[in-house]
Enzyme design. Structure first.
Site, mmCIF file in Angstrom:
data_model
loop_
_atom_site.group_PDB
_atom_site.id
_atom_site.type_symbol
_atom_site.label_atom_id
_atom_site.label_comp_id
_atom_site.label_asym_id
_atom_site.label_seq_id
_atom_site.Cartn_x
_atom_site.Cartn_y
_atom_site.Cartn_z
ATOM 1 C CG ASP A 193 -1.404 -0.850 -4.424
ATOM 2 O OD1 ASP A 193 -1.573 -0.026 -5.343
ATOM 3 O OD2 ASP A 193 -1.823 -2.007 -4.473
ATOM 4 C CG ASP A 246 -2.492 2.281 -9.222
ATOM 5 O OD1 ASP A 246 -2.551 2.186 -7.987
ATOM 6 O OD2 ASP A 246 -2.061 1.370 -9.945
#
Length: 449
Positions: free
Chosen positions: A99, A325
């Protein structure tokens, strides 16, 4: 999934240079990101992404390489990518979400002695590791994590005065436990192992909330934070590998799915005939975790759209901007830019319109009788002149049999930011060069045509 942390960068640099020797040794490590099953349904993806976007936007506050496999979390309803993570002595194998939108490395932990209720691979069994060591609450590393609301008194003379943390998310999800250090064993794609000593991580004895227990987290045992904060995996390990990391996310529609990779170190050949394109990475003091990029213009089928450049920038209050992201599947665009892009796609698409499986998608077409549907080409020009031209399959998803939908969604909140999700990134090698503060990308060695 982020939480703001104190920026004690100097202390971190000294601390991790002491812990991870040598700090200036550059190596190459390539870790597979294994892809599981095909893409999850659009409603599941939207639920997961909307929840994550709320969490993210509410968080204001000569080299070799290590390359490791990354597992797509699409089959679990999450749209995440997973990394095999071996921690402890002897190593215990867990699965973490890779992440770029968060910092803390943490795993689900169990303090059990007789762990018959916790079979291997369901949590990190701290008592079963010879090298597990929580930080003392007076250790300077403890200042890098948020403490619980009512921490126990810290006594320098007591060994059990451990560093306790509570990492909260905007949707009330949280992980809490001991901020600790351990040996992590990474299995490179070459078959060799590398041990990382004194890796700081959160041993989460208490985990609650939809972001870390719901469908978006199904199958994972924790998070490998790759953000820009001092406790992220890329910050702790980066100095050993040139302070760069990258990943190559392969097309999920290919069967059998090819292997994606998380790469720690140099990701491309500098003398390649088709070198990597670069754009500057920007910082936002109110959201220091994220990797911001600047968009100069957007065009569809070669026609530049008259979108005000301010749509993509960070304002004086820290709002807006555009983030890369890995933990968000779809791409979300600031409302004014989204509307102009959508209008141009609607004008150019000649296929029959139809209602998709989720009303959030505003453009869906019937392709059941078309072998190779011709869809408009989206091109993004980043600051610095780097041209990003993803194939249509990166933004037109198969929403149902014979149905394709434009997988772009609007960001309505003035404080929110645009997000380029992992679906849009597929087929490209993205390199995050933290020393040079730039993002590089190329299709060489990653894309499957």
């Amino acid at each position: 999934m982020v939480s703001s942390l104190p920026p004690i960068f100097l202390a971190l640099l000294i601390f991790f240079c002491l812990q991870q020797k040598p700090c200036n040794a550059h190596k190459y490590l390539k870790l597979p990101l294994h892809h599981k099953n095909p893409f999850t349904t659009p409603p599941q993806t939207l639920t997961s992404d909307t929840q994550r976007l709320f969490t993210l936007s509410s968080s204001f506050q000569t080299q070799k390489t290590l390359k490791t496999p990354v597992i797509s979390g699409a089959s679990t309803g999450s749209g995440q990518y997973f990394v095999d993570f071996n921690i402890g002595t002897p190593p215990q194998k867990l699965l973490l979400i890779a992440d770029t939108g968060s910092d803390l490395i943490w795993v689900k932990c169990s303090p059990c002695r007789n762990c018959s209720r916790h079979p291997p691979g369901t949590a990190f069994l701290a008592r079963h590791s010879k090298t597990f060591s929580p930080f003392h609450c007076y250790n300077r590393a403890c200042r890098l994590v948020p403490p619980p609301p009512k921490p126990n008194p810290c006594n320098l003379t007591k060994l059990h005065s451990t560093c306790r943390y509570e990492y909260s998310y905007a949707d009330t999800s949280k992980t809490s436990g001991f901020f600790s250090r351990e040996i992590a064993t990474l299995n490179a794609s070459s078959g060799r192992e590398m041990k990382l000593k004194n890796l700081a991580f959160g041993c989460g004895f208490h985990v609650s909330g939809p972001s870390v227990t719901g469908s978006s987290f199904n199958g994972a045992h924790g998070v490998m934070g790759l953000g820009r904060g001092p406790i992220s995996f890329s910050s702790q390990v980066g100095k050993r590998f040139g302070n760069k990391f990258s990943y190559c996310l392969m097309d999920y529609t290919i069967s059998p799915p090819p292997t994606s990779y998380l790469i720690i170190g140099e990701a491309h050949e500098p003398n390649s005939k088709k070198p990597m394109k670069f754009t500057p990475l920007h910082t936002n003091p109110l959201s220091p975790t994220f990797y911001y990029v600047g968009i100069e213009s957007v065009s569809v089928n070669g026609v530049s759209l008259p979108i005000d450049p301010s749509v993509w920038t960070i304002d004086g209050d820290g709002n807006g901007g555009t983030v890369i992201d890995s933990g968000t599947t779809l791409t979300f665009l600031a409302e004014p830019g989204y509307r102009q892009i959508l209008a141009e796609f609607k004008r150019l698409v000649r296929l029959p319109r139809m209602v998709g499986p989720d009303a959030s998608f505003e453009l869906c077409v019937n392709v059941s009788d078309v072998a190779n549907p011709r869809l408009p080409r989206l091109v993004v020009r980043f600051l610095g002149g780097a041209i990003f031209e993803p194939p249509p399959r990166n933004y037109f998803i198969d929403a149902a049999d014979g149905v394709k939908c434009l997988a772009l969604l609007p960001v309505n909140s003035p404080s929110g930011f645009s997000v380029i999700g992992n679906l849009m990134q597929q087929g490209f090698l993205f390199e995050f060069d933290r020393d040079e503060s730039r993002l590089g990308f190329t299709r060489i060695g990653c894309a499957v045509s």
